[in-house]
Design an enzyme around this catalytic site. Structure first.
Site, PDB file in Angstrom:
ATOM      1  N   HIS A  24       1.697   4.721  -2.633  1.00  0.00           N
ATOM      2  CA  HIS A  24       1.848   6.138  -2.223  1.00  0.00           C
ATOM      3  C   HIS A  24       3.177   6.572  -2.953  1.00  0.00           C
ATOM      4  CE1 HIS A  24      -1.833   7.052  -0.222  1.00  0.00           C
ATOM      5  NE2 HIS A  24      -1.684   6.066   0.697  1.00  0.00           N
ATOM      6  N   HIS A  41       0.726  -1.180  -0.043  1.00  0.00           N
ATOM      7  CA  HIS A  41       0.239   0.040  -0.003  1.00  0.00           C
ATOM      8  C   HIS A  41       0.986   1.275  -0.106  1.00  0.00           C
ATOM      9  CE1 HIS A  41      -3.802   2.349   1.250  1.00  0.00           C
ATOM     10  NE2 HIS A  41      -2.712   3.061   1.886  1.00  0.00           N
ATOM     11  N   GLU A  42       1.914   1.267   0.750  1.00  0.00           N
ATOM     12  CA  GLU A  42       2.731   2.521   1.135  1.00  0.00           C
ATOM     13  C   GLU A  42       3.590   2.417  -0.144  1.00  0.00           C
ATOM     14  OE1 GLU A  42       1.686   4.676   3.084  1.00  0.00           O
ATOM     15  OE2 GLU A  42       0.584   3.336   4.231  1.00  0.00           O
TER      16      GLU A  42
HETATM   17 MG    MG Z   1      -3.231   5.129   2.338  1.00  0.00          MG
END
Ligand code: MG
Length: 495
Positions: A269, A265-266
């Site tokens: 980003h 997830h990170e």
């Molecule tokens: Mg997030």
């Protein structure tokens, strides 16, 4: 060296002044990253003072009359697309900074720093009373802030816009209503598994660290060169600029998907920030444009890629090599474990089917707080009733109910909807990437991510903040956020 994209002389002057704001924000980012990664606990008092003073400096530079009139004078200039982006971003920043009186900003931040401590205690002791008064204060200052910011129809619109430029209730109302209906329908039809044996399997931190590093290597994450990975209790991504973007992850020692999927997830980003056009460096259009668009990138990697069959197949040998207990499981088990659907009272543990229902619940409560006269003390009961109605579970205590999230204690009302926007947009991006890269899933099986990364760079990342979220999607996809792609994706996956 590519030619500069900023040619207008007033724009050049603007950007050169902006460098002070950029530098202070850069320092601020380091202080905040350090606070969550390295700082000893007792450092919090001094750190808060330093951060609040720097925020004050940023504010002063932003509303400096000379700078403001320079930015205003840009409106009559003929500007290229990049320069128009600079004007849009600065006008918005100045408008927000100017509409909030300094006295108010200081009062609000004082309330928030005390409210978050009260929330921690209340959650630990499972005692809502300890937080109730603070939540009431947060609701009041949020309403006050909406009045300062201004809005057309609903005060809540002013708060939504803070987190997602241009977002209004009218964009969400119908969408959330239909989404709720369809998702509840899915839930009724789905067969649940109360748990998966892999959730109980313990791991050694060093081994799990190697799994995460191996996966980041497959993705081509520039560790050491332009990024790093650290540990924090709540994983996050911090960008300092285009060439220094850092992520964190967590190791709880069991239920390894929590660490693995957080890391992915990170990464999503971080990739957004890493792939912004380098010519935007030091300018106001440098970073990702909004929370919703950002979350679409993290969810794309976490859900669309990370929870796919092909990805489970790809990483199975890594898991088998590093985690001894995997020997008793198959690729299919990993896939089922990653995609287990089970209604839970906790948002952060929710699966792809129930996640957005958790957000819809919070959206309903936020509207009641801000647009209506509902008081903090009434909220726990409304929460529990809504939860039972839409997810079918009644929280056993406050900790499982209204006290679970940190957001409101930090004064972040209007933030939650961006999580859903991101999740929906991730599925929409999947539709478009499959159209242009039909071999998308084969690429994942083969551990080849460069085409996928390039597509995301081309459609989303390279633009940084030069277009507003809505304009960016119109330009890149030719349509706004549409929840239908997400429902179609879930249908294909689960039925
Ligand atoms: Mg997030």
């Amino acid at each position: 060296m590519k030619k500069s994209i900023f040619v207008n002389s007033k724009i050049k002057k603007t950007i050169s002044y902006y460098r002070r704001i950029w530098s202070l924000s850069h320092a601020q980012a380091l202080l905040s990253w350090d606070m969550q990664v390295n700082m000893p606990k007792m450092g919090i008092k001094e750190r808060s003072v330093a951060q609040s003073e720097i925020s004050g400096l940023i504010h002063d530079f932003l509303i400096n009359p000379k700078f403001v009139s320079l930015v205003e004078s840009l409106k009559t200039e003929s500007l290229n697309e990049y320069e128009k982006g600079v004007l849009r971003v600065l006008e918005r920043k100045i408008r927000i900074a100017k509409s909030l009186p300094i006295e108010f900003v200081k009062r609000k931040s004082k309330i928030e720093s005390k409210a978050v401590i009260a929330w921690e205690v209340a959650k630990k002791k499972n005692n809502f009373k300890k937080f109730e008064g603070w939540l009431q204060k947060i609701i009041e200052v949020s309403k006050e802030m909406a009045e300062y910011l201004g809005y057309e129809k609903y005060p809540y619109d002013a708060l939504l816009d803070l987190y997602e430029e241009g977002l209004r209730m009218k964009d969400l109302e119908k969408m959330f209503e239909k989404l709720e209906k369809k998702l509840r329908n899915f839930l009724e039809k789905l067969e649940f598994y109360s748990e998966h044996p892999l959730e109980k399997e313990g791991y050694e931190k060093e081994k799990m660290e190697r799994v995460n590093l191996n996966i980041l290597k497959l993705f081509g994450f520039p560790l050491g060169k332009r990024s790093r990975i650290d540990i924090s209790s709540h994983p996050f991504t911090q960008e300092f600029g285009i060439n220094d973007v850092r992520i964190t992850t967590r190791y709880e020692g069991f239920d390894f998907k929590r660490s693995l999927l957080s890391t992915i997830h990170e990464f999503g980003h971080a990739l957004y920030e890493l792939q912004v056009d380098k010519r935007f460096m030091f300018s106001p259009i440098e970073g990702g444009v909004s929370l919703g668009i950002h979350e679409s990138q993290s969810r794309f990697w976490e859900n669309i890629i990370g929870r796919s069959k092909e990805f489970c197949r790809l990483i199975f040998p890594i898991l088998k090599r590093e985690l001894p207990f995997i020997k008793s499981y198959t690729e299919e088990d990993i896939y089922n474990y990653f995609n287990l659907v089970k209604p839970s009272p906790i948002r952060t543990e929710a699966d792809e089917v129930t996640y957005n229902l958790h957000i819809i619940l919070r959206y309903k409560l936020e509207k009641l707080m801000i647009n209506e006269k509902v008081k903090a003390k009434e909220l726990p009961e409304i929460w529990n009733e809504e939860m039972e109605k839409i997810i079918g579970i009644r929280p056993k205590n406050y900790r499982e109910g209204i006290l679970q999230d940190i957001h409101w204690s930090l004064g972040s009302i209007g933030y939650f909807p961006t999580y859903t926007l991101g999740t929906l947009l991730a599925a929409q991006l999947r539709f478009y990437i499959l159209k242009e890269i039909p071999e998308f899933y084969e690429q994942i099986s083969a551990g080849k991510f460069s085409l996928i990364k390039e597509w995301l760079r081309e459609k989303i990342h390279r633009f940084g903040s030069m277009y507003s979220p809505k304009d960016l999607l119109m330009k890149s996809l030719g349509e706004k956020i549409n929840y239908k792609y997400f429902l179609k994706y879930l249908k294909e996956k689960y039925f």
